[in-house]
Design an enzyme around this catalytic site. Structure first.
Site, PDB file in Angstrom:
ATOM      1  CG  HIS A  99      -1.653   1.300   1.401  1.00  0.00           C
ATOM      2  ND1 HIS A  99      -2.363   1.887   0.378  1.00  0.00           N
ATOM      3  CD2 HIS A  99      -1.794   2.119   2.478  1.00  0.00           C
ATOM      4  CE1 HIS A  99      -2.920   2.996   0.811  1.00  0.00           C
ATOM      5  NE2 HIS A  99      -2.587   3.169   2.075  1.00  0.00           N
ATOM      6  CG  HIS A 101      -1.031   7.245   1.135  1.00  0.00           C
ATOM      7  ND1 HIS A 101      -0.849   7.617   2.446  1.00  0.00           N
ATOM      8  CD2 HIS A 101      -1.939   6.244   1.172  1.00  0.00           C
ATOM      9  CE1 HIS A 101      -1.607   6.884   3.238  1.00  0.00           C
ATOM     10  NE2 HIS A 101      -2.275   6.032   2.484  1.00  0.00           N
TER      11      HIS A 101
END
Length: 221
Positions: A99, A101
């Site tokens: 994950h 951003h």
């Protein structure tokens, strides 16, 4: 190989792979995480919560079960641990989850818009558009449910979780990191293409042929 040796090897691998996230500019501060499934065990290794990337030694990487409960380590696991565990429990072919951003991919997620397949690179790696998953709160397995539900109907190893950011999967942690690098690259390129006009989609037959070639022929035997 013993379970102990497998765990220690994966802790080193996952610690090193977090360096790829910073090298490619996919994360800021302490955000983002890489995990790896321990083969044959209901265990995974994952980044601890809120720990600086500069401090991510193999010893800092924690071990949890696939429900996110800490098994070994000196730190609390990532806040995304339950989501990773849900993916491993429901997609047995997945050995790594990432994950980030990363800014361009996250911008598409903020718009709630899939990245259309307008590049041969996308057909190769993702087998079509990069889909958008539902909005889900952080801290339990809600994100994992959204990832699994979205990727079950897609060849893509990446999903843009709405208003959150990209999650990627792979047969191992390195493959998932590669997908995270690639999704940011194509998100940027397709964004730039849209500044010049509407890019044309690839034909489905061409996408299929490109994907098969890349997945079965490309690279060294």
């Amino acid at each position: 190989m013993s379970v102990r040796q497998a765990v220690e090897d994966l802790r080193r691998t996952v610690a090193d792979l977090h360096g790829e996230l910073t090298r490619y500019g996919l994360v800021m501060w302490t955000a983002g995480n890489v995990s790896a499934r321990v083969p044959g065990e209901d265990l995974m290794v994952i980044k601890p919560s809120g720990v600086s990337y500069d401090e991510l030694t193999a010893a800092a990487i924690v071990v949890t079960d696939l429900h996110g409960e800490l098994v070994e380590g000196d730190f609390a696991p990532s806040s995304d641990t339950a989501a990773h565990g849900y993916v491993y429990r429901h997609l047995p072919e997945v050995g790594g989850v990432v994950h980030t951003h990363s800014p361009y991919a996250t911008a598409w997620a903020a718009r709630g818009e899939p990245i259309p397949c307008v590049l041969t690179m996308m057909a190769d790696e993702f087998g079509g558009e990069i889909p958008v998953g539902p909005f889900a709160m952080i801290g339990d397995d809600s994100i994992g449910r959204g990832i699994v539900d979205t990727l079950r109907d897609s060849r893509s190893p990446a999903v843009l979780m709405r208003n959150h950011g990209p999650f990627t999967v792979g047969v191992d942690a390195r493959a998932a990191v590669k997908a995270a690098v690639m999704v940011e690259d194509v998100a940027r390129t397709v964004h730039l293409a849209h500044q010049l006009g509407k890019p044309g989609d690839l034909a489905q037959d061409d996408i299929d042929r490109l994907h098969v070639r890349y997945q079965t022929v490309y690279g060294q035997a």
